[in-house]
Scaffold this motif. Structure first.
Motif, mmCIF file in Angstrom:
data_model
loop_
_atom_site.group_PDB
_atom_site.id
_atom_site.type_symbol
_atom_site.label_atom_id
_atom_site.label_comp_id
_atom_site.label_asym_id
_atom_site.label_seq_id
_atom_site.Cartn_x
_atom_site.Cartn_y
_atom_site.Cartn_z
ATOM 1 N N SER A 139 38.101 46.085 35.887
ATOM 2 C CA SER A 139 39.477 46.322 36.336
ATOM 3 C C SER A 139 39.671 47.741 36.867
ATOM 4 O O SER A 139 40.588 47.986 37.653
ATOM 5 C CB SER A 139 40.469 46.039 35.198
ATOM 6 O OG SER A 139 40.256 46.917 34.112
ATOM 7 N N ILE A 142 42.587 43.385 40.011
ATOM 8 C CA ILE A 142 42.392 42.051 39.453
ATOM 9 C C ILE A 142 43.718 41.411 39.070
ATOM 10 O O ILE A 142 44.728 42.088 38.855
ATOM 11 C CB ILE A 142 41.468 42.079 38.213
ATOM 12 C CG1 ILE A 142 42.126 42.838 37.065
ATOM 13 C CG2 ILE A 142 40.107 42.681 38.559
ATOM 14 C CD1 ILE A 142 41.481 42.592 35.720
ATOM 15 N N PRO A 183 45.542 39.620 36.252
ATOM 16 C CA PRO A 183 45.400 39.419 34.808
ATOM 17 C C PRO A 183 45.671 37.992 34.363
ATOM 18 O O PRO A 183 45.281 37.599 33.261
ATOM 19 C CB PRO A 183 46.419 40.397 34.211
ATOM 20 C CG PRO A 183 47.424 40.610 35.295
ATOM 21 C CD PRO A 183 46.660 40.529 36.578
ATOM 22 N N GLN A 232 41.819 35.239 34.602
ATOM 23 C CA GLN A 232 40.601 35.791 34.029
ATOM 24 C C GLN A 232 39.897 34.659 33.287
ATOM 25 O O GLN A 232 40.420 34.133 32.297
ATOM 26 C CB GLN A 232 40.923 36.934 33.075
ATOM 27 C CG GLN A 232 41.655 38.096 33.725
ATOM 28 C CD GLN A 232 40.763 38.869 34.675
ATOM 29 O OE1 GLN A 232 39.801 39.511 34.266
ATOM 30 N NE2 GLN A 232 41.077 38.810 35.959
#
Length: 267
Positions: free
Chosen positions: A137, A142, A144, A147
């Motif tokens: 990250s 990214i 969240p 994931q």
């Protein structure tokens, strides 16, 4: 966290790191980086244990399925492997991917050899949560909420344990041909604790995949996990189950990888 080295990895847009855990264990980290810019919400990330065996197939599958204009949004793939570069480093994976259990609960190994050191799953999860995921990250933007973690066999056991013990760590959990049998089904007892304590704080998606030609106890173990999750359907847990007929324990992998990409990247 200490990055020891960064080396080139043969497929395009891939890098390789050597990352050392706080326990002094080295990991080979393979990362496939999308050519496309991150969407506003950031890249989805697919983490895969047994990365030496899984990374290339997952990375190429994601690369093909994210081609525009009809493909999914781009995603990063992170394979977690070992310096030995063996497809399956049996000693290292047995330690990292298994729960601590009484040795008397383990069957004889097919090769007749003693079991290697095992039961280091929580230390491995500490490495993922506290070192690897923050390193990813810090390098890339990214998402969240996308994931994912994927594992097969003992890795499937590992991903189930990860969901039941640290349900906030991953939004998508993929368990391929899980070794539910480990320690006389110890992961099912972890599942019972999870079900009893789950309050529906957030959404988690679980995909369990098995081959129809696998040993009966492997298929039955996967089915038991899925059936036990049904009461949580109203509490933010979405469970999917796929049995690929005519596929065995190893031959199921390409089908599983193809399906997990859609599972993670579908909006």
């Amino acid at each position: 966290m200490r990055i020891i080295e960064k080396n080139g990895y043969s497929p395009s847009n891939c890098v390789e790191w050597t990352l050392q855990s706080s326990q002094g264990r080295d990991y080979r980290i393979m990362i496939a980086i999308p050519e496309a810019e991150a969407p506003p919400e950031g890249y989805a990330v697919i983490y895969a244990v047994d990365g030496d065996a899984m990374f290339g197939t997952i990375a190429e599958t994601v690369k093909v399925q994210t081609r525009k204009p009809k493909g999914f949004n781009p995603a990063i793939v992170v394979g977690i492997g070992y310096p030995s570069r063996l497809p399956f480093d049996m000693d290292r994976r047995c330690y990292d991917l298994t729960m601590p259990v009484d040795a008397a609960t383990l069957p004889d190994r097919p090769n007749g050899q003693p079991w290697p050191e095992y039961g280091g799953v929580d230390l491995f999860l500490d490495f993922l949560e506290q070192q690897l995921m923050p390193a990813i990250s810090s390098e890339w933007q990214i998402n969240p909420n996308k994931q994912a973690i994927f594992g097969h066999s003992l890795g499937g056991h590992f991903t189930l344990y990860t969901m039941f013990s640290r349900p906030k760590l991953f939004s998508h959990v993929i368990s391929g041909s899980p070794s539910v049998w480990w320690g006389n089904d110890e992961v099912l007892r972890e599942q019972e604790r999870f079900i009893a304590q789950w309050k529906g704080e957030h959404d988690v998606k679980l995909l369990v995949i098995v081959g129809g030609d696998e040993l009966s106890f492997m298929v039955e173990g996967a089915q038991r996990v899925v059936e036990r999750m049904e009461p949580l359907a109203t509490k933010g847990i979405q469970v999917s189950y796929i049995k690929f007929e005519d596929e065995g324990h190893v031959s199921v992998l390409p089908s599983a990888i193809n399906r997990l990409v859609r599972f993670v990247l579908t909006d």
